[in-house]
Write a protein that holds these residues in place. Structure first.
Motif, PDB file in Angstrom:
ATOM      1  N   THR A 269      14.375 -83.898 -12.395  1.00  0.00           N
ATOM      2  CA  THR A 269      15.431 -83.637 -13.385  1.00  0.00           C
ATOM      3  C   THR A 269      14.849 -83.389 -14.771  1.00  0.00           C
ATOM      4  N   PRO A 270      15.153 -82.259 -15.406  1.00  0.00           N
ATOM      5  CA  PRO A 270      14.718 -82.045 -16.796  1.00  0.00           C
ATOM      6  C   PRO A 270      15.413 -83.051 -17.713  1.00  0.00           C
ATOM      7  N   ARG A 271      14.640 -83.856 -18.407  1.00  0.00           N
ATOM      8  CA  ARG A 271      15.199 -84.929 -19.222  1.00  0.00           C
ATOM      9  C   ARG A 271      14.782 -84.813 -20.686  1.00  0.00           C
ATOM     10  N   ILE A 272      15.634 -85.341 -21.548  1.00  0.00           N
ATOM     11  CA  ILE A 272      15.337 -85.362 -22.977  1.00  0.00           C
ATOM     12  C   ILE A 272      14.047 -86.153 -23.210  1.00  0.00           C
ATOM     13  N   TRP A 273      13.169 -85.573 -24.053  1.00  0.00           N
ATOM     14  CA  TRP A 273      11.889 -86.200 -24.351  1.00  0.00           C
ATOM     15  C   TRP A 273      11.507 -85.857 -25.784  1.00  0.00           C
ATOM     16  N   ALA A 274      12.314 -86.348 -26.713  1.00  0.00           N
ATOM     17  CA  ALA A 274      12.095 -86.055 -28.133  1.00  0.00           C
ATOM     18  C   ALA A 274      10.830 -86.749 -28.618  1.00  0.00           C
ATOM     19  N   ALA A 275      10.252 -86.208 -29.670  1.00  0.00           N
ATOM     20  CA  ALA A 275       8.965 -86.748 -30.110  1.00  0.00           C
ATOM     21  C   ALA A 275       8.928 -87.013 -31.615  1.00  0.00           C
ATOM     22  N   ASP A 276       8.642 -85.987 -32.412  1.00  0.00           N
ATOM     23  CA  ASP A 276       8.375 -86.199 -33.827  1.00  0.00           C
ATOM     24  C   ASP A 276       9.611 -85.933 -34.687  1.00  0.00           C
ATOM     25  N   LEU A 277       9.583 -86.458 -35.903  1.00  0.00           N
ATOM     26  CA  LEU A 277      10.669 -86.275 -36.863  1.00  0.00           C
ATOM     27  C   LEU A 277      10.055 -86.114 -38.240  1.00  0.00           C
ATOM     28  N   ARG A 278      10.388 -85.021 -38.931  1.00  0.00           N
ATOM     29  CA  ARG A 278       9.809 -84.760 -40.246  1.00  0.00           C
ATOM     30  C   ARG A 278      10.883 -84.367 -41.253  1.00  0.00           C
ATOM     31  N   MET A 279      10.758 -84.919 -42.455  1.00  0.00           N
ATOM     32  CA  MET A 279      11.655 -84.612 -43.557  1.00  0.00           C
ATOM     33  C   MET A 279      11.037 -83.539 -44.448  1.00  0.00           C
ATOM     34  N   SER A 280      11.826 -82.548 -44.841  1.00  0.00           N
ATOM     35  CA  SER A 280      11.332 -81.518 -45.750  1.00  0.00           C
ATOM     36  C   SER A 280      11.041 -82.147 -47.110  1.00  0.00           C
ATOM     37  N   PRO A 281      10.107 -81.562 -47.869  1.00  0.00           N
ATOM     38  CA  PRO A 281       9.762 -82.140 -49.182  1.00  0.00           C
ATOM     39  C   PRO A 281      10.942 -82.287 -50.128  1.00  0.00           C
ATOM     40  N   ASP A 282      11.952 -81.400 -50.019  1.00  0.00           N
ATOM     41  CA  ASP A 282      13.105 -81.503 -50.918  1.00  0.00           C
ATOM     42  C   ASP A 282      14.178 -82.466 -50.409  1.00  0.00           C
ATOM     43  N   GLY A 283      13.954 -83.047 -49.219  1.00  0.00           N
ATOM     44  CA  GLY A 283      14.879 -84.045 -48.697  1.00  0.00           C
ATOM     45  C   GLY A 283      16.174 -83.508 -48.141  1.00  0.00           C
ATOM     46  N   LYS A 284      16.250 -82.199 -47.892  1.00  0.00           N
ATOM     47  CA  LYS A 284      17.499 -81.596 -47.448  1.00  0.00           C
ATOM     48  C   LYS A 284      17.499 -81.182 -45.977  1.00  0.00           C
ATOM     49  N   LEU A 285      16.358 -81.330 -45.307  1.00  0.00           N
ATOM     50  CA  LEU A 285      16.248 -80.840 -43.934  1.00  0.00           C
ATOM     51  C   LEU A 285      15.392 -81.788 -43.102  1.00  0.00           C
ATOM     52  N   LEU A 286      15.868 -82.111 -41.910  1.00  0.00           N
ATOM     53  CA  LEU A 286      15.094 -82.890 -40.939  1.00  0.00           C
ATOM     54  C   LEU A 286      14.830 -82.010 -39.727  1.00  0.00           C
ATOM     55  N   LEU A 287      13.599 -82.058 -39.216  1.00  0.00           N
ATOM     56  CA  LEU A 287      13.250 -81.325 -38.010  1.00  0.00           C
ATOM     57  C   LEU A 287      12.728 -82.291 -36.954  1.00  0.00           C
ATOM     58  N   MET A 288      13.155 -82.083 -35.723  1.00  0.00           N
ATOM     59  CA  MET A 288      12.821 -82.955 -34.590  1.00  0.00           C
ATOM     60  C   MET A 288      12.230 -82.119 -33.462  1.00  0.00           C
ATOM     61  N   SER A 289      11.122 -82.544 -32.888  1.00  0.00           N
ATOM     62  CA  SER A 289      10.540 -81.814 -31.759  1.00  0.00           C
ATOM     63  C   SER A 289      11.055 -82.395 -30.445  1.00  0.00           C
ATOM     64  N   GLU A 290      11.231 -81.501 -29.450  1.00  0.00           N
ATOM     65  CA  GLU A 290      11.681 -81.926 -28.114  1.00  0.00           C
ATOM     66  C   GLU A 290      10.738 -81.288 -27.094  1.00  0.00           C
ATOM     67  N   ARG A 291      10.092 -82.118 -26.272  1.00  0.00           N
ATOM     68  CA  ARG A 291       9.005 -81.647 -25.425  1.00  0.00           C
ATOM     69  C   ARG A 291       9.457 -80.925 -24.162  1.00  0.00           C
ATOM     70  N   THR A 292      10.461 -81.426 -23.477  1.00  0.00           N
ATOM     71  CA  THR A 292      10.860 -80.832 -22.200  1.00  0.00           C
ATOM     72  C   THR A 292      11.276 -79.376 -22.359  1.00  0.00           C
ATOM     73  N   SER A 293      12.025 -79.072 -23.401  1.00  0.00           N
ATOM     74  CA  SER A 293      12.514 -77.707 -23.640  1.00  0.00           C
ATOM     75  C   SER A 293      11.596 -76.905 -24.549  1.00  0.00           C
ATOM     76  N   SER A 294      10.510 -77.522 -25.046  1.00  0.00           N
ATOM     77  CA  SER A 294       9.604 -76.873 -26.006  1.00  0.00           C
ATOM     78  C   SER A 294      10.408 -76.248 -27.145  1.00  0.00           C
ATOM     79  N   SER A 295      11.047 -77.115 -27.905  1.00  0.00           N
ATOM     80  CA  SER A 295      11.926 -76.649 -28.981  1.00  0.00           C
ATOM     81  C   SER A 295      11.912 -77.609 -30.158  1.00  0.00           C
ATOM     82  N   VAL A 296      12.517 -77.147 -31.258  1.00  0.00           N
ATOM     83  CA  VAL A 296      12.655 -77.956 -32.465  1.00  0.00           C
ATOM     84  C   VAL A 296      14.105 -77.895 -32.918  1.00  0.00           C
ATOM     85  N   SER A 297      14.688 -79.055 -33.188  1.00  0.00           N
ATOM     86  CA  SER A 297      16.067 -79.130 -33.667  1.00  0.00           C
ATOM     87  C   SER A 297      16.088 -79.378 -35.170  1.00  0.00           C
TER      88      SER A 297
END
Length: 377
Positions: A269-297
């Motif tokens: 079963t393809p399952r959620i496998w989130a990894a890293d979380l980073r805040m933009s320098p201006d504090g207005k954007l968060l990015l999250m990596s997800e390994r199973t789908s090879s994507s960034v939210s």
């Protein structure tokens, strides 16, 4: 006339500083024991591999000292050690100068905001540790150890450096401590933790630039949980949560993983496998990596309230992306893939949309990224 002259002089000075600034990325690859040094062109996102140094078997998490003079890297094989590298202030070249013991095999490494203490979290040994960093950047062999619940996964201090927080994946708790600036000792705040829903899996942490809010990614849920930080006590209060996994990814809820079942080989079963979380320098954007789908939210952050809003999810070419990192100006994102031969650079729009603009060869199993801006020669 005088005001105009001063303005032109100030602008010229600013442009000169920008022109003379070099941005370097250091990426560890445990599969071949390398730390790779790259130069990032902040004008166009181009990435150039400069050199690779042999750090040691299973080199994994790393941490830059706040003064930008030293890079620490943890080796995840016995005897567990941290290796220290001095960073040339003009070329970014790494020169090994020390090696010291670690308490356990560490999944996470950081320094406090003053560079006085080395902090670490052990996923397999359910432990946090603190050791003093001397004025000469030498880590002490005397180590303070703090048992946690199952699978401690991160530890960082917030911007004021009075409080430390840790993601405790296996217990679905975020641990909260007061940091003693003189001794490095951690003391629990209140009950010592706050809870999140079952099978969230608190993993990595990010802070708002002003230190008022903490954000935690859930490895198994693919959510980001926002907490306010009490200015006096450091106690956390949950204020928001946003789901970063759109239905189109067709991912089932994640499971706890360890050395015995890290890839869930017996579970198709393809399952959620989130990894890293980073805040933009201006504090207005968060990015999250997800390994199973090879994507960034991407998530929009409301700086005043700490609120979160899911924006969208974007595929990346790096397979099984683990770590991501913003450039100092926030215009570019570096992405490593544990199963990719390349590290990529992406242009980041204001709404978090990603466009791949550069790449360079990576080491084997590349994952941890540290970025440094330093004056050029």
């Amino acid at each position: 006339m005088m005001k105009t002259t001063l303005l032109i002089a100030a602008l010229a000075s600013t442009l000169s500083v920008t022109a003379n600034a070099a941005t370097y990325a250091y990426i560890s690859s445990p599969g071949d024991g390398l730390i790779s040094q790259y130069r990032l062109d902040q004008n166009n996102g181009a990435l150039t591999l400069i050199e690779q140094v042999q750090a040691g078997d299973q080199v994994n998490p790393m941490a830059l000292t706040p003064d930008g003079k030293v890079l620490f890297a943890a080796l995840r094989v016995k005897p567990f050690q941290v290796v220290g590298y001095r960073i040339d202030p003009t070329s970014g070249h790494l020169t090994k100068f020390t090696q010291a013991p670690l308490a356990e095999s560490m999944a996470y490494l950081s320094t406090d905001r003053k560079g006085r203490y080395l902090l670490a979290a052990s996923y397999g040994a359910d432990t946090l540790s603190v050791q003093k960093i001397g004025e000469d950047h030498l880590p002490s062999a005397d180590i303070l150890r703090y048992p946690t619940g199952l699978h401690a996964h991160s530890i960082r201090t917030e911007p004021s450096n009075r409080f430390a927080y840790a993601g405790n994946l296996g217990t679905d708790k975020v641990l909260q401590y007061r940091l003693d600036a003189k001794t490095g000792e951690l003391s629990p705040i209140g009950s010592g933790s706050v809870s999140v829903p079952e099978k969230t899996g608190p993993r990595h942490l990010a802070f708002s630039p002003d230190g008022k809010f903490l954000y935690v990614v859930g490895e198994m849920s693919g959510t980001v949980t926002a907490f306010s930080i009490d200015e006096t006590s450091g106690a956390l209060t949950q204020i928001a949560e946003a789901n970063g996994i759109p239905q189109r990814l067709k991912l089932a809820h994640g499971e706890v993983r360890d050395a015995r079942n890290n890839d869930l080989k017996d579970d198709p079963t393809p399952r959620i496998w989130a990894a890293d979380l980073r805040m933009s320098p201006d504090g207005k954007l968060l990015l999250m990596s997800e390994r199973t789908s090879s994507s960034v939210s991407a998530f929009a952050v409301a700086p005043a309230s700490g609120g979160l809003k899911f924006l969208d999810n974007y595929p990346v070419q790096e397979q099984q992306p683990r770590n991501i990192a913003f450039s100092p100006d926030g215009h570019w994102l570096l992405v490593t893939g544990e199963k990719s031969a390349k590290v990529g650079t992406y242009a980041v729009s204001k709404d978090g949309a990603l466009k791949r603009v550069g790449e360079a060869a990576s080491g084997k199993g590349a994952l941890w990224i540290e970025i440094l801006q330093t004056p050029d020669a």
